[in-house]
Write a protein that holds these residues in place. Structure first.
Motif, PDB file in Angstrom:
ATOM      1  N   SER A   1       0.823  -1.212   0.000  1.00 27.42           N
ATOM      2  CA  SER A   1       0.000   0.000   0.000  1.00 27.42           C
ATOM      3  C   SER A   1       0.858   1.264   0.000  1.00 27.42           C
ATOM      4  O   SER A   1       0.558   2.237  -0.705  1.00 27.42           O
ATOM      5  CB  SER A   1      -0.923   0.000   1.223  1.00 27.42           C
ATOM      6  N   HIS A   2       1.927   1.246   0.795  1.00 26.16           N
ATOM      7  CA  HIS A   2       2.797   2.420   0.891  1.00 26.16           C
ATOM      8  C   HIS A   2       3.487   2.714  -0.437  1.00 26.16           C
ATOM      9  O   HIS A   2       3.723   3.888  -0.769  1.00 26.16           O
ATOM     10  CB  HIS A   2       3.835   2.214   1.984  1.00 26.16           C
ATOM     11  N   ALA A   3       3.798   1.664  -1.204  1.00 27.09           N
ATOM     12  CA  ALA A   3       4.439   1.875  -2.506  1.00 27.09           C
ATOM     13  C   ALA A   3       3.538   2.687  -3.425  1.00 27.09           C
ATOM     14  O   ALA A   3       4.015   3.536  -4.196  1.00 27.09           O
ATOM     15  CB  ALA A   3       4.775   0.522  -3.137  1.00 27.09           C
ATOM     16  N   VAL A   4       2.218   2.449  -3.338  1.00 26.38           N
ATOM     17  CA  VAL A   4       1.258   3.223  -4.123  1.00 26.38           C
ATOM     18  C   VAL A   4       1.099   4.622  -3.532  1.00 26.38           C
ATOM     19  O   VAL A   4       1.177   5.636  -4.239  1.00 26.38           O
ATOM     20  CB  VAL A   4      -0.105   2.509  -4.164  1.00 26.38           C
ATOM     21  N   ASP A   5       0.893   4.684  -2.239  1.00 25.03           N
ATOM     22  CA  ASP A   5       0.649   5.939  -1.531  1.00 25.03           C
ATOM     23  C   ASP A   5       1.794   6.932  -1.735  1.00 25.03           C
ATOM     24  O   ASP A   5       1.574   8.129  -1.947  1.00 25.03           O
ATOM     25  CB  ASP A   5       0.476   5.616  -0.046  1.00 25.03           C
ATOM     26  N   ARG A   6       3.009   6.419  -1.692  1.00 25.44           N
ATOM     27  CA  ARG A   6       4.196   7.280  -1.810  1.00 25.44           C
ATOM     28  C   ARG A   6       4.227   7.998  -3.153  1.00 25.44           C
ATOM     29  O   ARG A   6       4.530   9.195  -3.236  1.00 25.44           O
ATOM     30  CB  ARG A   6       5.446   6.420  -1.631  1.00 25.44           C
ATOM     31  N   ILE A   7       3.904   7.270  -4.224  1.00 25.85           N
ATOM     32  CA  ILE A   7       3.912   7.884  -5.550  1.00 25.85           C
ATOM     33  C   ILE A   7       2.793   8.913  -5.681  1.00 25.85           C
ATOM     34  O   ILE A   7       2.980   9.999  -6.248  1.00 25.85           O
ATOM     35  CB  ILE A   7       3.779   6.804  -6.638  1.00 25.85           C
ATOM     36  N   ALA A   8       1.622   8.593  -5.144  1.00 22.42           N
ATOM     37  CA  ALA A   8       0.503   9.538  -5.207  1.00 22.42           C
ATOM     38  C   ALA A   8       0.851  10.841  -4.496  1.00 22.42           C
ATOM     39  O   ALA A   8       0.639  11.933  -5.033  1.00 22.42           O
ATOM     40  CB  ALA A   8      -0.743   8.909  -4.592  1.00 22.42           C
ATOM     41  N   ARG A   9       1.382  10.728  -3.287  1.00 19.74           N
ATOM     42  CA  ARG A   9       1.709  11.928  -2.509  1.00 19.74           C
ATOM     43  C   ARG A   9       2.835  12.726  -3.156  1.00 19.74           C
ATOM     44  O   ARG A   9       2.799  13.967  -3.158  1.00 19.74           O
ATOM     45  CB  ARG A   9       2.068  11.526  -1.085  1.00 19.74           C
ATOM     46  N   ALA A  10       3.823  12.043  -3.708  1.00 11.24           N
ATOM     47  CA  ALA A  10       4.957  12.726  -4.328  1.00 11.24           C
ATOM     48  C   ALA A  10       4.518  13.558  -5.533  1.00 11.24           C
ATOM     49  O   ALA A  10       5.139  14.581  -5.850  1.00 11.24           O
ATOM     50  CB  ALA A  10       6.018  11.711  -4.742  1.00 11.24           C
TER      51      ALA A  10
END
Length: 256
Positions: free
Chosen positions: A154-163
């Protein structure tokens, strides 16, 4: 309850995944300005039939809607993030951002994947949106290995979205998959690394980042009971693969 799959089951799911990949490619090839969404639906239906696969979506009714899904594939255009119905009255235009989601069943097992592309000429914003969403899927797949936790995926997806300042669908994400299209565990698109279910060999999940250009996560469901659109009208992208967690790392079951 989480069900863990065997190599024998993965072999069957790979056949379903191949049918999904072939269908997505055929739909993408048929998508041009002036083509009605119903024509894309017809292409998908013919391709799955030729692959001797049953459409997983047709007639499917999950608990959150009272309307059985009326199509073979979901076709979501621009502000429609996911579950768009391929209506005959909607015609593709140059520059449209189109997401196609397909599920197929072979031998009692399902495969599920999605792609997003631009019809005709893509502007810089669309190219950036698609590239980020595809990168999020790649990163999340790479995290799906024994010993990691669901939060790492989940964090791998979340990180790209936030960046990139993109919104995601609040409360929506991936899922377990096997003899049913949607199984436990849920695979959220927001999460913290090192938290959640411990991944182990046999886990089989559909990972599906869904980003939109608006920075907020707010969405709404249209009157058709299925189409989920961004509240601010911003364009969205959706990429998905069915992935098996193996001792040798992630194995994507929905590649061509």
């Amino acid at each position: 309850m989480v069900t863990y799959r065997s190599p024998r089951e993965w072999k069957i799911m790979r056949e379903a995944g191949r049918a999904v990949a072939r269908t997505l490619a055929a739909v993408r090839d048929a998508a041009e300005p002036g083509v009605p969404l119903a024509e894309l639906e017809a292409v998908a239906a013919r391709t799955l039939k030729r692959m001797e696969a049953r459409p997983s979506f047709l007639g499917y009714r999950p608990s959150w809607t009272s309307v059985p899904y009326p199509g073979t594939v979901c076709v979501s255009v621009n502000e429609v993030v996911v579950h768009g119905i391929p209506h005959a009255h909607i015609t593709l235009e140059d520059g449209d951002v189109v997401s196609v989601d397909c599920g197929a069943e072979v031998g009692g097992y399902h495969g599920d994947a999605a792609i997003t592309f631009v019809v005709g000429t893509a502007d810089a914003g669309a190219e950036r949106l698609l590239a980020a969403t595809a990168q999020a899927l790649d990163d999340a797949v790479a995290a799906a290995r024994p010993g990691n936790r669901m939060g790492d995926v989940s964090h791998a997806v979340d990180r790209i979205a936030r960046a990139n300042g993109y919104g995601v669908l609040d409360g929506w994400g991936g899922h377990g998959i096997g003899t049913s299209m949607h199984e436990d565990p849920p695979v959220p698109n927001r999460g913290s690394a090192g938290r959640g279910l411990r991944l182990r060999e046999g886990l089989t999940i559909a990972i599906e980042p869904m980003f939109h250009e608006g920075g907020e996560d707010a969405t709404r469901v249209l009157d058709d009971g299925w189409s989920i659109v961004t509240a601010d009208g911003s364009r969205a992208a959706h990429f998905e693969h069915t992935v098996a967690v193996t001792a040798d790392g992630p194995r994507v079951l929905t590649l061509p």
